[in-house]
Structures are given as structure tokens and as C-alpha cells.
Design an enzyme around this catalytic site. Structure first.
Site, short mmCIF file in Angstrom:
data_model
loop_
_atom_site.label_atom_id
_atom_site.label_comp_id
_atom_site.label_asym_id
_atom_site.label_seq_id
_atom_site.Cartn_x
_atom_site.Cartn_y
_atom_site.Cartn_z
N GLY A 8 0.81 -1.22 0.00
CA GLY A 8 0.00 0.00 0.00
C GLY A 8 0.84 1.26 0.00
N CYS A 9 1.91 1.26 0.78
CA CYS A 9 2.78 2.44 0.86
C CYS A 9 3.51 2.67 -0.46
CB CYS A 9 3.76 2.29 2.01
SG CYS A 9 2.94 2.24 3.63
#
Length: 152
Positions: A43-44
Site C-alpha cells: 500500500g505504501c
């Protein structure tokens, strides 16, 4: 958590090049301070790469991007190099800045509770005040939510 209209807490942290970076040094520019849980996680990575790809548009709007996580400068260096990131990442290893901004909170994941970063972004105006808080977005559309706000 901090809210719009408040003075943004100043900070000085080490960046991915192990150099000190202070929020105060960006006075006169808008700064998007985005807090994320951990470098090189799926996600990051999606969020960071979308901001990387939006750099030209953000530059036109006079917006500097600062990503903050509890990672070490070395981890940030690896993340920056691997993803060819074109903005500053800052290491908040003791999560003091995360706490000052109210994003270090109790989180639940797969039935377990632990303290961690709640993914949140703060747009800080040219005078060092919080202009807008972004806390309702998906990692893949974070950049679109930010640009939509800036372009309105």
C-alpha cells in the site's frame, strides 16, 4: 488528531540521505506532509509511486511533498532507490512527530491490536497552518484526492 486552521507542529527529521530536514524551511510553500505506516509495503509503495508520478503537477501548484514513517533513514534510502522516488522521505523512528500530529494510534489488524501510523496527510499552507486534512482515501487514489482539492 490535528485539524484545519491549527498551526502545524514544526519538526526536524533525518531524510533518506541522512540529512536534517525541517518543516520551517519550507515557509512560503504549501507542504503535503503524508504519514504512512512502513516503507516498501504494498500500500505504501502504491501511494508513494502515485505521488512520484504526480510530481510535475504538484510542482506547478507550489506543493512540496514530505513523506513521514517510523522507518530508519537506511530503509528510506532503499525505498527511494527501488521506486525511483522524487520527493523527500523522513524517518520518525521514535514516532514523536506522528504523535504530535495525532496519527500514532491503536490499530486493529487481523484481530490483533498494536500502535502504529494511521495513514493521514496534512496540507500545510504558506504560513505554516494546516489548510486541509486528508484521512478518507485509498492508497491508489490518494494523489487524485489531493490534486482534486488543490485544483478546486
Amino acid at each position: 488528531m490535528l485539524h484545519e486552521g491549527q498551526k502545524a507542529p514544526d519538526f526536524t527529521l533525518q531524510d533518506q540521505n541522512d540529512e536534517s530536514v525541517s518543516l520551517a524551511s519550507f515557509k512560503g510553500k504549501k507542504v503535503l506532509v503524508y504519514f504512512y505506516p512502513r516503507a516498501s509495503t504494498p500500500g505504501c509503495t502504491v501511494q508513494a509511486c502515485a505521488l512520484r508520478d504526480s510530481r510535475a503537477e504538484l510542482d506547478e501548484l507550489n506543493v512540496v511533498v514530505l513523506g513521514i514513517s517510523p522507518d530508519t533513514p537506511k530503509k528510506l534510502t532503499n525505498f527511494t532507490n527501488k521506486q525511483d522516488l522524487n520527493f523527500t522521505l523522513l524517518a520518525d523512528e521514535d514516532h514523536a512527530v506522528c504523535e504530535a500530529y495525532g496519527v500514532w494510534q491503536l490499530k486493529k489488524f487481523m484481530g490483533r491490536e498494536n500502535m502504529g501510523v494511521v495513514r493521514t496527510s496534512f496540507l500545510i499552507n504558506e504560513n505554516g497552518e494546516i489548510e486541509h486534512v486528508f484521512n478518507k482515501f485509498k492508497t491508489k487514489d490518494h494523489h487524485e484526492v489531493v490534486l482534486s482539492y488543490l485544483n478546486q
